[in-house]
Design an enzyme around this catalytic site. Structure first.
Site, short mmCIF file in Angstrom:
data_model
loop_
_atom_site.label_atom_id
_atom_site.label_comp_id
_atom_site.label_asym_id
_atom_site.label_seq_id
_atom_site.Cartn_x
_atom_site.Cartn_y
_atom_site.Cartn_z
N ARG A 1 10.20 -9.51 -7.30
CA ARG A 1 11.57 -9.11 -7.55
C ARG A 1 11.88 -7.88 -6.69
O ARG A 1 10.99 -7.27 -6.10
CB ARG A 1 11.75 -8.75 -9.03
N HIS B 1 -12.54 -14.03 12.24
CA HIS B 1 -11.70 -12.99 11.65
C HIS B 1 -10.23 -13.13 12.05
O HIS B 1 -9.34 -12.75 11.27
CB HIS B 1 -12.21 -11.61 12.05
N LYS C 1 7.91 -3.35 -12.71
CA LYS C 1 8.57 -2.45 -13.64
C LYS C 1 9.31 -3.23 -14.73
O LYS C 1 9.87 -4.29 -14.48
CB LYS C 1 9.56 -1.55 -12.90
N GLU D 1 -9.30 -8.47 0.63
CA GLU D 1 -8.59 -9.67 0.22
C GLU D 1 -7.99 -9.51 -1.18
O GLU D 1 -7.77 -10.47 -1.88
CB GLU D 1 -9.53 -10.88 0.26
#
Length: 667
Positions: A535, A516, A553, A546
């Site tokens: 962006r 892990h 937008k 995961e």
């Protein structure tokens, strides 16, 4: 810490009865089902002799039934590759037969194997097709088996209303059969109903269901079902704080486990005895049972339960005034964070927070309570059905209680704020009394008050930011997306946005092979790579273990496809170096525009749109992974495609109702 783990000594999956096709073989298959569920070796040998007599000339119904049982035996030994091959070999003759019943049984068996293997997503994709086949299936045996299986699948997905509906259909099929196995089948159905009642926290109903049926299970010799019923009653009793009564139910379950020499189940029950006595304040009895459980866990190398037992021993030590017990609990909590599912970890966090309160560490208690609230809210957001409103209300009421506790632990911050206000009042009082002589002192006190307020505001801002951040990767979490979408709705934005849902392929193998710690390092590196793709206006969210989600937008479809391609290449082009290992990773992506296909968000909101992207992702998984599968638009009106989009995405694709864009990942 209670362990609700119903051991696999119950009625098992062998709850089927033939509709006669080849009488001699069907009778032998009936006899196979009557073998004790704990006679594994004898059971497999008995079935192997039947399989030797099955050939291509065997009638298709009997052939499918026998080979499906054989695939089940292989899956019990975790030889899933061989089990699936058995089913694959049957596909062509079943299709050529043109009969619905063998198609339904073959598909139900495949769903069963996928569920046992832990591939719930792949199993769920097959459910709509199985449901359609069942509408035309004439064999009550197959309908009983398949509806029973669907009830189990929907229970795992927490869609309890649909699960209960399937149990009712299974009961109706049972009424059409005449078999000596029917008593066991009926009891098995009722034990499933009792299990769902406990999941819905209907403690009284669960107890009544058990009491009405457990005596019949005992009298008829169905020890596995009786065990599950006693254990269900114990859990309902202890959850409703009837600890004294729960001990009797637990003792009944223990007697059955001891009778059949199921060592692992005895460890679980002894641990729960210890927990029950702890809640009754009978610490010495609790310690005695836990020590017995610990010795048995060591003898059987049951390491997972050994950690739980040590956690409970530490808890009792804290309750007895030994503050060193908290260290033992902290060590076990560290292990639980890596091994327990969120639903069980949430309970552990509550008990750990209680222990911190007992030793006076209120800061740590407040932190854990907040983490528990966040985790419970995340679990609620994963709910699959609006009909779980009652269950959600129960959780919300508990959340409010936990929030009250958290606020009480924040009294120190509030008192500091009150003190700051008093200092301001003192400043103005001194100004009035001493005038110019006290100006210097007043300025010093004012500056101190201002700085204290700044520090307090900064701490509050950090706390608010942390509540919206994933602690491992530093990315936004589900709560952040929910607030962003709420703001989007309030502002009534008309822009076209995008959702890109990303799931790392075969990530479980990383944890299994490297551990892990390396798995966490891989997740952090992938998060870093994905942030480089973002962006400034985008939001990158860690959606699950995961899974990652981009909320983008003001983006058109072409730009969204380009971004999905960059995401695939960011993950899969270069291997990830961890220590001496070079680990090659890929991802599968589902993407979609919001609003979806120009449909008003009053009908298809962001959550439903995201579910469609999730189904597109699963479609990409089913077709080989390492690719992006996007829903580019609707080719029909929404009402035509609505049922398929909500229930069977593969049908929407097959019918050409949706436009799909597939982008391959890096080779």
């Amino acid at each position: 810490m209670v362990i609700l783990l119903l051991p696999a000594i119950g009625y098992a999956q062998k709850v089927v009865d033939p509709e006669l096709k080849s009488p001699a073989l069907e009778q032998r298959l009936d006899d196979y089902l009557k073998l004790p569920s704990d006679a594994d070796v004898e059971s497999k040998q008995f079935l192997a002799e039947i399989i030797d007599d099955v050939s291509e000339k065997t009638p298709i119904m009997t052939r499918v039934r026998a080979m499906s049982y054989w695939a089940g035996e292989l899956s019990y030994e975790e030889d899933f590759e061989a089990a699936y091959q058995v089913l694959n070999d049957l596909s062509e003759p079943v299709e050529n037969s043109g009969a619905i019943d063998p198609q339904a049984e073959l598909l139900a068996t495949r769903v069963d194997l996928l569920t046992r293997q832990g591939k719930r997503g792949e199993a769920f994709l097959l459910v709509p097709k199985l449901e359609r086949l069942l509408e035309q299936t004439s064999s009550p045996r197959i309908r009983y088996y398949a509806h029973n299986l669907l009830a189990s699948v929907y229970t795992q997905w927490e869609r309890y209303d649909t699960a209960l509906s399937n149990l009712l259909s299974a009961q109706q099929a049972l009424g059409e059969m005449e078999s000596t196995l029917n008593t066991g089948r009926r009891l098995y159905l009722l034990s499933q109903i009792a299990d769902i009642q406990t999941r819905l926290e209907q403690w009284k109903s669960a107890i009544n269901t058990v009491e009405e049926n457990v005596s019949t299970a005992v009298a008829e010799g169905f020890d596995g079902i009786a065990y599950n019923l006693w254990f269900t009653k114990y859990y309902a009793q202890t959850s409703s704080k009837k600890y004294e009564q729960s001990l009797e139910s637990l003792a009944k379950a223990f007697a059955i486990a001891e009778k059949h020499d199921f060592m692992a189940d005895q460890v679980i029950i002894l641990n729960n005895f210890g927990d029950a006595y702890m809640k009754l304040g009978q610490y010495e009895k609790g310690i005695a049972h836990l020590q017995e459980a610990k010795a048995l866990a060591k003898q059987t190398d049951y390491q997972e339960m050994a950690a739980t037992i040590d956690f409970n021993l530490g808890y009792i030590a804290v309750k007895q005034g030994d503050s060193l017990g908290i260290k033992q609990m902290e060590q076990m909590l560290k292990k639980f964070r890596e091994t327990l599912p969120d639903s069980e970890l949430e309970v552990v966090l509550g008990e750990m927070a209680d222990a911190y309160g007992l030793v006076g560490n209120y800061q740590a208690q407040a932190k854990l309570l907040k983490e528990r609230i966040d985790l419970k809210q995340e679990l609620l957001q994963q709910s699959q059905s609006e009909n779980l409103a009652t269950l959600q209300a129960v959780y919300k009421s508990r959340d409010k209680a936990q929030q009250i506790d958290l606020l009480e632990q924040q009294n120190e911050l509030k008192e500091q704020q009150i003190q700051n206000n008093k200092q301001k009042q003192l400043i103005w009082l001194l100004l009035a009394i001493v005038g110019l002589v006290s100006i210097a002192l007043v300025v010093m006190l004012y500056l101190k008050s201002k700085r204290a307020n700044q520090l307090l505001n900064k701490a509050n801002e950090q706390l608010a930011d942390q509540s919206q951040r994933d602690p491992l990767t530093g990315l936004w979490n589900r709560r952040a997306l929910q607030e962003a979408m709420q703001s989007r709705s309030q502002l009534q934005q008309t822009s076209t946005d995008g959702l890109i849902l990303l799931d790392i392929d075969y990530f479980k193998k990383i944890n299994d092979v490297y551990g892990h710690a390396i798995g966490d390092t891989v997740l952090k590196e992938i998060a870093r790579r994905l942030q480089n793709v973002c962006r400034g206006s985008d939001r990158l969210i860690r959606w699950g273990g995961e899974e990652f989600l981009f909320y983008v937008k003001d983006i058109d479809l072409e730009q969204l496809q380009q971004l999905a391609a960059r995401v695939l290449h960011a993950v899969g082009t270069d291997p990830i170096k961890v220590d001496k290992h070079m680990i090659q990773m890929t991802a599968t992506v589902g993407f979609i525009q919001l609003p979806f296909a120009g449909v008003s968000e009053e009908f298809v909101d962001w959550e439903r749109t995201l579910q469609i992207a999730d189904m597109a992702l699963y479609s990409g998984k089913a077709h080989g992974r390492n690719r992006a599968c996007g829903v580019a638009g609707l080719n029909v009106d929404y009402e035509t495609a609505k049922h398929a989009l909500e229930n069977d995405f593969s049908e929407a694709i097959e019918q050409g109702w949706v436009s799909i864009v597939t982008i391959p990942g890096p080779k």
